[in-house]
Motif scaffolding. Structure first.
Motif, PDB file in Angstrom:
ATOM      1  N   SER A 638       3.116 -15.457  13.838  1.00  0.00           N
ATOM      2  CA  SER A 638       1.961 -14.784  13.239  1.00  0.00           C
ATOM      3  C   SER A 638       2.292 -13.341  12.879  1.00  0.00           C
ATOM      4  CB  SER A 638       0.773 -14.822  14.209  1.00  0.00           C
ATOM      5  OG  SER A 638       0.357 -16.143  14.458  1.00  0.00           O
ATOM      6  N   LEU A 639       3.055 -12.680  13.749  1.00  0.00           N
ATOM      7  CA  LEU A 639       3.429 -11.295  13.475  1.00  0.00           C
ATOM      8  C   LEU A 639       4.302 -11.201  12.230  1.00  0.00           C
ATOM      9  CD1 LEU A 639       3.403  -8.340  14.367  1.00  0.00           C
ATOM     10  CD2 LEU A 639       5.406  -8.820  15.789  1.00  0.00           C
ATOM     11  N   VAL A 640       5.203 -12.160  12.050  1.00  0.00           N
ATOM     12  CA  VAL A 640       6.050 -12.164  10.853  1.00  0.00           C
ATOM     13  C   VAL A 640       5.194 -12.337   9.601  1.00  0.00           C
ATOM     14  CG1 VAL A 640       7.827 -13.450   9.619  1.00  0.00           C
ATOM     15  CG2 VAL A 640       8.135 -12.914  12.037  1.00  0.00           C
ATOM     16  N   LEU A 641       4.192 -13.226   9.668  1.00  0.00           N
ATOM     17  CA  LEU A 641       3.283 -13.384   8.529  1.00  0.00           C
ATOM     18  C   LEU A 641       2.557 -12.076   8.220  1.00  0.00           C
ATOM     19  CD1 LEU A 641       1.660 -16.878   9.216  1.00  0.00           C
ATOM     20  CD2 LEU A 641       3.295 -16.295   7.413  1.00  0.00           C
ATOM     21  N   LYS A 642       2.136 -11.401   9.264  1.00  0.00           N
ATOM     22  CA  LYS A 642       1.439 -10.126   9.081  1.00  0.00           C
ATOM     23  C   LYS A 642       2.353  -9.092   8.431  1.00  0.00           C
ATOM     24  CE  LYS A 642      -1.031  -6.605  11.759  1.00  0.00           C
ATOM     25  NZ  LYS A 642      -1.515  -6.235  13.118  1.00  0.00           N
ATOM     26  N   LYS A 643       3.589  -9.023   8.891  1.00  0.00           N
ATOM     27  CA  LYS A 643       4.530  -8.057   8.337  1.00  0.00           C
ATOM     28  C   LYS A 643       4.919  -8.416   6.908  1.00  0.00           C
ATOM     29  CE  LYS A 643       6.508  -6.336  12.660  1.00  0.00           C
ATOM     30  NZ  LYS A 643       6.165  -4.918  12.387  1.00  0.00           N
ATOM     31  N   LYS A 644       4.957  -9.704   6.596  1.00  0.00           N
ATOM     32  CA  LYS A 644       5.245 -10.106   5.219  1.00  0.00           C
ATOM     33  C   LYS A 644       4.157  -9.622   4.268  1.00  0.00           C
ATOM     34  CE  LYS A 644       8.118 -14.252   5.769  1.00  0.00           C
ATOM     35  NZ  LYS A 644       8.189 -15.704   5.486  1.00  0.00           N
ATOM     36  N   LYS A 645       2.927  -9.785   4.696  1.00  0.00           N
ATOM     37  CA  LYS A 645       1.837  -9.339   3.838  1.00  0.00           C
ATOM     38  C   LYS A 645       1.848  -7.821   3.699  1.00  0.00           C
ATOM     39  CE  LYS A 645      -3.095  -9.690   2.962  1.00  0.00           C
ATOM     40  NZ  LYS A 645      -4.390 -10.277   3.356  1.00  0.00           N
ATOM     41  N   ALA A 646       2.107  -7.125   4.801  1.00  0.00           N
ATOM     42  CA  ALA A 646       2.176  -5.663   4.738  1.00  0.00           C
ATOM     43  C   ALA A 646       3.313  -5.215   3.829  1.00  0.00           C
ATOM     44  CB  ALA A 646       2.353  -5.093   6.142  1.00  0.00           C
ATOM     45  N   ARG A 647       4.448  -5.923   3.902  1.00  0.00           N
ATOM     46  CA  ARG A 647       5.574  -5.569   3.035  1.00  0.00           C
ATOM     47  C   ARG A 647       5.233  -5.819   1.574  1.00  0.00           C
ATOM     48  NH1 ARG A 647       8.816  -7.636  -0.161  1.00  0.00           N
ATOM     49  NH2 ARG A 647       7.881  -9.673   0.200  1.00  0.00           N
ATOM     50  N   ARG A 648       4.562  -6.932   1.306  1.00  0.00           N
ATOM     51  CA  ARG A 648       4.175  -7.246  -0.067  1.00  0.00           C
ATOM     52  C   ARG A 648       3.224  -6.187  -0.618  1.00  0.00           C
ATOM     53  NH1 ARG A 648       5.951 -10.217  -4.415  1.00  0.00           N
ATOM     54  NH2 ARG A 648       4.202 -10.709  -5.773  1.00  0.00           N
ATOM     55  N   THR A 649       2.271  -5.773   0.211  1.00  0.00           N
ATOM     56  CA  THR A 649       1.348  -4.719  -0.212  1.00  0.00           C
ATOM     57  C   THR A 649       2.090  -3.416  -0.477  1.00  0.00           C
ATOM     58  OG1 THR A 649      -0.414  -5.738   1.107  1.00  0.00           O
ATOM     59  CG2 THR A 649      -0.725  -3.446   0.436  1.00  0.00           C
ATOM     60  N   MET A 650       3.013  -3.087   0.404  1.00  0.00           N
ATOM     61  CA  MET A 650       3.809  -1.883   0.217  1.00  0.00           C
ATOM     62  C   MET A 650       4.668  -1.985  -1.037  1.00  0.00           C
ATOM     63  SD  MET A 650       4.832   1.123   1.199  1.00  0.00           S
ATOM     64  CE  MET A 650       4.302   1.331   2.901  1.00  0.00           C
ATOM     65  N   GLU A 651       5.228  -3.154  -1.275  1.00  0.00           N
ATOM     66  CA  GLU A 651       6.068  -3.357  -2.454  1.00  0.00           C
ATOM     67  C   GLU A 651       5.278  -3.136  -3.742  1.00  0.00           C
ATOM     68  OE1 GLU A 651       7.846  -7.331  -3.919  1.00  0.00           O
ATOM     69  OE2 GLU A 651       9.275  -6.568  -2.447  1.00  0.00           O
ATOM     70  N   GLU A 652       4.067  -3.668  -3.780  1.00  0.00           N
ATOM     71  CA  GLU A 652       3.228  -3.488  -4.968  1.00  0.00           C
ATOM     72  C   GLU A 652       2.875  -2.014  -5.163  1.00  0.00           C
ATOM     73  OE1 GLU A 652      -0.038  -6.025  -4.187  1.00  0.00           O
ATOM     74  OE2 GLU A 652       1.047  -7.888  -4.646  1.00  0.00           O
ATOM     75  N   HIS A 653       2.571  -1.342  -4.059  1.00  0.00           N
ATOM     76  CA  HIS A 653       2.232   0.085  -4.142  1.00  0.00           C
ATOM     77  C   HIS A 653       3.433   0.905  -4.617  1.00  0.00           C
ATOM     78  CE1 HIS A 653       0.719   4.041  -3.048  1.00  0.00           C
ATOM     79  NE2 HIS A 653       1.776   4.225  -2.285  1.00  0.00           N
ATOM     80  N   VAL A 654       4.599   0.617  -4.052  1.00  0.00           N
ATOM     81  CA  VAL A 654       5.805   1.366  -4.421  1.00  0.00           C
ATOM     82  C   VAL A 654       6.152   1.141  -5.886  1.00  0.00           C
ATOM     83  CG1 VAL A 654       8.292   1.501  -4.034  1.00  0.00           C
ATOM     84  CG2 VAL A 654       6.734   1.451  -2.087  1.00  0.00           C
ATOM     85  N   LYS A 655       6.075  -0.106  -6.324  1.00  0.00           N
ATOM     86  CA  LYS A 655       6.399  -0.401  -7.720  1.00  0.00           C
ATOM     87  C   LYS A 655       5.442   0.317  -8.666  1.00  0.00           C
ATOM     88  CE  LYS A 655       7.422  -4.245 -10.827  1.00  0.00           C
ATOM     89  NZ  LYS A 655       7.544  -5.710 -10.957  1.00  0.00           N
ATOM     90  N   LYS A 656       4.179   0.338  -8.302  1.00  0.00           N
ATOM     91  CA  LYS A 656       3.190   1.020  -9.136  1.00  0.00           C
ATOM     92  C   LYS A 656       3.479   2.513  -9.204  1.00  0.00           C
ATOM     93  CE  LYS A 656      -1.801   1.829  -9.496  1.00  0.00           C
ATOM     94  NZ  LYS A 656      -3.128   1.574  -8.860  1.00  0.00           N
ATOM     95  N   MET A 657       3.832   3.104  -8.062  1.00  0.00           N
ATOM     96  CA  MET A 657       4.120   4.539  -8.019  1.00  0.00           C
ATOM     97  C   MET A 657       5.352   4.880  -8.848  1.00  0.00           C
ATOM     98  SD  MET A 657       1.891   6.190  -6.039  1.00  0.00           S
ATOM     99  CE  MET A 657       2.772   7.631  -5.479  1.00  0.00           C
ATOM    100  N   TYR A 658       6.410   4.097  -8.680  1.00  0.00           N
ATOM    101  CA  TYR A 658       7.666   4.415  -9.353  1.00  0.00           C
ATOM    102  C   TYR A 658       7.595   4.162 -10.861  1.00  0.00           C
ATOM    103  CZ  TYR A 658       9.869   4.880  -4.760  1.00  0.00           C
ATOM    104  OH  TYR A 658      10.206   5.287  -3.495  1.00  0.00           O
ATOM    105  N   MET A 659       7.018   3.034 -11.246  1.00  0.00           N
ATOM    106  CA  MET A 659       6.994   2.698 -12.665  1.00  0.00           C
ATOM    107  C   MET A 659       6.063   3.609 -13.457  1.00  0.00           C
ATOM    108  SD  MET A 659       9.258   0.480 -12.868  1.00  0.00           S
ATOM    109  CE  MET A 659       9.047   0.178 -14.622  1.00  0.00           C
TER     110      MET A 659
END
Length: 687
Positions: A638-659
């Motif tokens: 369950s913790l891995v699932l939680k971290k995957k979602k957090a990473r995905r959210t962070m990835e979307e935020h980072v991509k938006k900021m950089y692009m």
């Protein structure tokens, strides 16, 4: 044996036994912590009918609630810690979010205050949501509304005053053991707390400096317990001492001697303990150019050169370009001599010396040009002062850690370091984006200033480049008065000026009390008096055009008269102005390229983190226990699932900021798609 000694021995024995007991129980604590992460399907424990969608860690012994029961219970208990469990992992919910018909819905929540029974005699008053307010407790921030009582008939009303607001005084028990268990959980998910994503795998610069405020008294709590985080962030004292003894034995206490004058306290390789009352005298820190803590060690003999040498050797496994210090001009000659005696340290010379930009202002201009990071090719806008920000943060708890035991101090500083790094990494994309924007604006301004200066001076690009080369060649040479008596006085002036500037610059950094600062101020006054007499003596020995002024030599970076080449047609001051402008443009152009490269590293690290979590998830599915019990293994899933979602959210935020700002740079941030099973498409291994 005296009664006091016997009591101390018994206390130390109890502390050692307690530490051993905690060590035996730690695997079970880790398993329990992971087991709590398993969000298995449950029925509401209040109504017993509907599926539970909320888990409240404060509603004991019935924490699992359906949407309707959650609203009924937490309409008043707004400070309870609630988690959504519909995605097979626990997701924190603010008090203003509830679940209606399986949909997250916004709801108003009022601060729980004691209110008057009535505000008038009409009996038609009601409680409504008033002014918005942010309530901050030790558990975080809560965006709530203040309650307001208003009568519909006579319009009488009541609003809470400041004294009516609730205050929290809760306290977490066994804090360090809880942090230790959390650290073990993070290791299972392969999180590195002391690594910068934008500086991996190669690092542009490492900044090293000492913090003298993080000392510890000898009379503080003494015990034989081992630190929980020994060697995680702060190096083991025994390893450091063996390295220092080896260096001193091999080199016979070789001390460095730089180009600039002044015997800086940080340059004393033969330094003794500053006080017999202290055990550890401070902390030597190494950070990257983004302010992420990398390594540290305890200082026992002041800021001797062997300490940064140990940190440099520990981090040499990474490709590091610059090694920044506030006395790099003295440290690097020391390192060169040490490398001659210790061939296994020769690879450390592959790094380039970097004198911290602001500290360089306390050195003379010749030293600044040769060593300062502002004039180093490829350094960009790196300051080499990033460690000072970390020192300011860690010094907040110096008033507490100086009375702790050795193990307690190590653990507390490590926990503080992990929290600091987590904050830095979470905001890394915003930091790099803002830095790129500021660099772009600054570069445009510097280019305009450079063009205006060239027009004003009437010089071409070739002449400007020639002046830059002249200044570098001048700084690379060694100059001194030809007269031996004048040379001795000049050397004394350099030493005194460097000492006064250094003491003034470090007045608040090296001291944590008014008495110590008073002693430093008295020493500054004494050295200024000596300097005045030495300057007068020098002025009586030279021509009028070479005489010195006290105000000038202490207020700004000066070029000594004996360093000037009188045969130059263009004065050094004019060349220096052009040199500074040209270097500023070059550094800013480099900085833009460096930031783009760091953004790419950060992005690759995020994508690589997703692959790592996939590997861990695969291990748990294939039956790998990782030393956990069944419930702990389910919690890890369950913790891995939680971290995957957090990473995905962070990835979307980072991509938006950089692009948003890098559309014209050609930077490629390819999409990183996740598998369908990432957010619960498959629940194999979970019941």
């Amino acid at each position: 044996m005296s009664q006091a000694s016997s009591g101390l021995l018994r206390w130390m024995t109890r502390k050692r036994q307690l530490s051993e007991w905690w060590g035996k129980e730690r695997p079970q604590l880790v398993n329990n912590m992971l087991a709590r992460q398993h969000a298995a399907p449950r029925i509401c424990q209040l109504c017993g009918n509907n599926p539970a969608v909320i888990c409240c860690s404060d509603c004991r012994p019935q924490p699992y609630l359906c949407g309707q029961c959650d609203i009924r219970v937490h309409q008043r208990q707004v400070f309870h810690n609630r988690d959504l469990m519909t995605d097979k992992f626990f997701h924190p919910l603010p008090p203003t979010t509830c679940v209606l018909d399986s949909v997250l819905t916004h709801c108003e929540r009022l601060v729980p205050l004691e209110m008057p029974d009535k505000v008038c005699n009409c009996l038609r008053s009601s409680v409504i949501a008033g002014q918005s307010i942010a309530v901050v407790t030790m558990n975080g921030r809560y965006d709530l509304r203040l309650p307001q009582i208003k009568c519909e008939a006579c319009e009488a009303s009541w609003s809470p005053e400041l004294g009516d607001l609730i205050r929290s005084d809760s306290f977490r028990q066994s804090f360090l053991e809880w942090e230790a268990a959390r650290y073990e959980v993070d290791k299972l998910t392969r999180e590195d707390h002391f690594n910068c994503p934008a500086c991996s795998p190669d690092m542009l610069a490492v900044s090293v400096d000492g913090n003298r405020k993080l000392y510890r008294f000898k009379t503080a709590a003494r015990s034989e317990e081992k630190a929980i985080f020994d060697g995680v962030f702060i190096a083991n004292d025994g390893d450091v001492q063996r390295f220092v003894d080896y260096i001193h034995t091999a080199t016979n206490h070789v001390s460095g001697r730089g180009v600039c004058g002044g015997h800086w306290s940080a340059a004393r390789e033969m330094s003794r303990k500053a006080s017999g009352k202290t055990d550890e005298e401070g902390l030597e820190l190494a950070v990257c150019r983004h302010g992420v803590l990398l390594r540290a060690l305890n200082m026992f003999r002041g800021e001797i050169f062997a300490y940064p040498l140990y940190l440099q050797q520990q981090m040499a496994s990474k490709a590091i370009t610059f090694f920044a210090m506030d006395v790099a001009c003295k440290y690097w000659p020391y390192l060169q001599k040490v490398a001659e005696k210790c061939p296994e340290l020769q690879h450390l010379l592959d790094m380039r010396p970097f004198l911290s930009v602001f500290h360089a202002k306390a050195h003379d201009f010749m030293c600044e040009v040769k060593w300062s990071g502002a004039y180093q090719e490829g350094a960009g806008s790196t300051l080499g002062e990033e460690v000072e920000q970390c020192n300011a943060f860690l010094s907040r708890i110096a008033v507490t850690t100086k009375h702790m035991s050795k193990a307690g101090r190590t653990d507390m500083l490590t926990v503080m370091g992990m929290r600091w790094n987590q904050q830095k990494i979470n905001h890394l994309s915003s930091t790099l984006t803002r830095r790129y924007q500021k660099t772009t604006v600054a570069l445009e301004e510097q280019l305009q200033n450079l063009e205006a200066m060239k027009i004003q001076m009437g010089i071409t690009d070739d002449q400007l480049e020639s002046w830059v080369i002249d200044v570098k060649q001048w700084a690379g040479g060694t100059t001194s008065p030809t007269d031996g008596a004048v040379a001795a006085v000049a050397s004394r002036i350099e030493d005194l000026v460097a000492s006064v500037k250094r003491r003034s610059q470090f007045l608040y950094k090296d001291s944590d009390g008014s008495k110590q600062r008073a002693r430093m101020r008295r020493k500054i006054r004494e050295e200024k008096a000596i300097l005045t007499s030495v300057v007068d003596k020098y002025n009586s020995m030279v021509e009028q055009e070479e005489q010195l002024n006290m105000d000038d030599i202490l207020s700004k970076s000066i070029v000594w008269p004996w360093q000037l080449k009188h045969s130059d047609v263009v004065g050094l001051a004019t060349k220096r102005k052009a040199f500074d402008a040209a270097m500023a443009v070059k550094r800013l152009e480099e900085e833009k390229r460096i930031i783009i490269a760091e953004m790419q590293k950060h992005w690759r690290d995020l994508c690589g983190r997703g692959a790592t979590l996939d590997q861990i998830s695969q291990l748990t599915v294939t039956g790998e226990t990782l030393g956990l019990l069944e419930d702990g293994l389910k919690g890890l899933q369950s913790l891995v699932l939680k971290k995957k979602k957090a990473r995905r959210t962070m990835e979307e935020h980072v991509k938006k900021m950089y692009m948003k700002i890098l559309t014209d740079t050609g930077m490629n941030l390819s999409d990183h798609s996740d598998s369908e099973e990432e957010y619960g498409g498959s629940d194999s291994g979970q019941e």
